[in-house]
Design an enzyme around this catalytic site. Sequence first.
Site, short mmCIF file in Angstrom:
data_model
loop_
_atom_site.label_atom_id
_atom_site.label_comp_id
_atom_site.label_asym_id
_atom_site.label_seq_id
_atom_site.Cartn_x
_atom_site.Cartn_y
_atom_site.Cartn_z
N PHE A 1 -7.22 1.42 5.51
CA PHE A 1 -6.53 0.55 5.38
C PHE A 1 -6.95 -0.80 5.98
CE2 PHE A 1 -3.45 3.42 7.27
CZ PHE A 1 -3.40 2.65 8.46
N ARG B 1 4.81 -4.49 17.55
CA ARG B 1 5.66 -4.11 16.16
C ARG B 1 6.06 -5.36 15.48
NH1 ARG B 1 7.61 0.52 14.66
NH2 ARG B 1 7.13 1.54 16.82
N GLU C 1 0.86 -1.30 -0.01
CA GLU C 1 -0.09 -0.27 0.01
C GLU C 1 0.95 1.10 -0.03
OE1 GLU C 1 -2.12 -0.43 3.75
OE2 GLU C 1 -3.31 -2.08 2.95
N GLU D 1 -4.90 6.43 7.37
CA GLU D 1 -4.29 7.62 7.66
C GLU D 1 -4.87 8.57 7.03
OE1 GLU D 1 -1.09 7.02 9.20
OE2 GLU D 1 -0.05 8.52 8.59
N ARG E 1 -2.22 8.79 12.09
CA ARG E 1 -2.80 7.34 12.02
C ARG E 1 -4.39 7.50 12.64
NH1 ARG E 1 -0.24 2.12 12.26
NH2 ARG E 1 -1.98 0.81 12.62
N LYS F 1 2.68 4.29 1.62
CA LYS F 1 2.65 4.62 2.87
C LYS F 1 2.27 6.33 2.87
CE LYS F 1 5.84 4.76 6.77
NZ LYS F 1 5.21 6.15 7.29
P1 ATP Z 1 5.98 3.75 14.09
O1 ATP Z 1 4.83 4.14 13.49
O2 ATP Z 1 6.16 2.46 13.20
O3 ATP Z 1 6.49 3.73 15.44
P2 ATP Z 1 6.79 6.20 12.95
O4 ATP Z 1 5.89 6.82 14.03
O5 ATP Z 1 8.23 6.99 12.94
O6 ATP Z 1 7.03 4.69 13.37
P3 ATP Z 1 6.37 5.75 10.38
O7 ATP Z 1 7.83 5.25 10.24
O8 ATP Z 1 6.15 7.04 9.44
O9 ATP Z 1 6.02 6.28 11.69
O10 ATP Z 1 5.57 4.73 9.79
C1 ATP Z 1 4.40 3.98 10.46
C2 ATP Z 1 3.26 4.75 10.18
O11 ATP Z 1 2.84 4.88 8.89
C3 ATP Z 1 1.89 4.02 10.96
O12 ATP Z 1 2.00 4.32 12.27
C4 ATP Z 1 0.79 4.87 10.12
O13 ATP Z 1 0.54 5.82 10.84
C5 ATP Z 1 1.51 5.13 8.86
N1 ATP Z 1 0.66 4.67 7.71
C6 ATP Z 1 0.54 5.54 6.29
N2 ATP Z 1 0.35 4.60 5.41
C7 ATP Z 1 -0.02 3.47 5.98
C8 ATP Z 1 -0.66 2.21 5.64
N3 ATP Z 1 -0.93 2.10 4.32
N4 ATP Z 1 -0.75 1.38 6.32
C9 ATP Z 1 -0.43 1.30 7.77
N5 ATP Z 1 0.05 2.28 8.33
C10 ATP Z 1 0.38 3.46 7.42
#
Ligand code: ATP
Length: 586
Positions: free
Chosen positions: A366, A448, A273, A325, A280, A275
Amino acid sequence: MEYAALVDIYEHLEATASTNEKTAVLADCFDAASESQLPILATLIRGKLFPAWDSRELGVSSSLTREAIRKATGVDDDRVEEWWREYGDLGDAAALAVEHRTQQTLFSETLTVESVHETLTDLAEYIGEGSQSRRVDAVAKLLTSADPDEARYVVRTVVGAMRLGIGEGTVRDAIAVAFLDGSDEAIAVVERAHQLTNDFRVVAETARDEGVEGLRALDVELFRPLKVMLAQKAEGVGDALTEVQGDADAADETDATDIADDTETGQNAVRCEYKYDGLRTQIHKRGDEVRIFTRRLEDVTEQFPEVVSAVRERITAERCILEGETVGYSPETGRPVPFQELSQRIKRENRIEELVESVPVVTHLFDALYVDGESLLDESLRVRVGRLGDCVDTDPNDSDDSDVLRPATAVAPADESEAREFYEDALSSGHEGIMVKNLDATYQPGSRVGYMLKVKPLMEPLDLVVVGAKWSEGRKSEFLGRLHLACRVEESGELRDIGWLFSGLTDEQLAEITHRLEPLVTERDGREVRVRPEVVVEAEYEEIQQSTESESGYALRFPRFAGFRDDLSFDEVDSLSKVERLYAEQ
Ligand code: ATP
């Protein structure tokens, strides 16, 4: 239960560094609690009045607390501030103020756990005119009846810094020891119950009354947000495909560059998907009642009125919990805006109508966690995505850009090159990268796991010089743990600050940085200092953002300490033009 008895427990917890001992003390405390005390103690032990998802706040700042201390004790505010500065803890300052009280106590009564809990819980209900002084009076009344030790913990609870070194994990383990057999399995059951409910009151009472079976039977509940499943980081598309399939079936020796079919169904096992870089969003709906929560369980419903109406109009399920998101898009270019622009929505509630126009959002859905009475957590992503599709009235071919709810753009790639192509598409459309997900995986709240891997370009770390620092709060308050960083203007050699860094430092590094910075201090202001620019550090970060608050005009998103750069002097740190270039490239 007298509050003094809880204070003894707090002191015992504070005095021991051993996690096992803390767990044992807590377990005894829970075990001895009466039926009605247990839910109070389950949160109050960490200085909390409400479960994590409950957005109520006590609304007592440190300055209001100081006013309450002055009112209750008659001790001058300057003196209280001096103690606060010296000990780094307003609780300790309050204890000293009570000890040196200059006024007679007229209405002293014995504090009980119940009375302290009730008074503090009520603070959140005071709203409108005069509410601040009512809060001050209520806290002052508690302090009037408190001895120095009680005052310390009342104030720590009010300001939300208990300094006991008790995390959620310790409470979880203590519940497993107090009411179950304390085994790893019991701990895992308590953990899952907590990830689902985010409420130690419910978890502790269920463990006590219904044991493991009762905890296992706890399920998602509408309007009680659950912790979201988190992603692991992959080094690249190929790595993500290998890892996500490795998790799908560790014994499967398939070459990772080919995407394995699910053995039973013959369907593709991987879904990619886009990102999105946004917020979130967990949507809870029952009829017309809609609430929106963030991953930190904050209720942001009021900030996204257009998402609420879209949910009412377009979601056909009567009751559901969906995840997506929420991304801000520029009305001019149609491209996603940086996260900090969207985050204005969360901060400035009073300008919402204006922001709805200037930063319009789309929620890209999603996942579906619950639909019409059925919890989907133990279903595969394949099933969940199917249910999501069924309950959203969205035509995927509908290109009308005004749609606030849209499914996340996704593919089930047949091989690595298709996944790479999708990744390039995501980046060229202005998104952060892709998520690579295992279609056979269940939903693991709060974990995680390798069921979901994120792939995004890595940012080059920056070498920056420390120009100031703040003393940390809480357990680490004797360290200068918040670092103010600067880059350099190439032409003039001047330094320009680029925001603050406060993560990634181990306890040893905190001690070292404090030791290095203290002799360099040039100015002090409360708990903040300015230092001669000598210490150079390497900072990793996720993104560079524009910022009106720093001299450079930029700030780093999620900066992390990645090491000292003793090989560099302050005039060798990275330049503002490099920061500008990286910003433009990202
Ligand atoms: P994490 O959420 O893994 O602790 P982080 O806050 O640094 O790390 P990112 O590295 O940006 O966040 O990546 C995870 C986040 O990406 C998810 O928590 C969610 O909010 C977002 N996200 C965006 N697109 C999607 C998607 N298609 N499916 C799941 N999450 C997504």
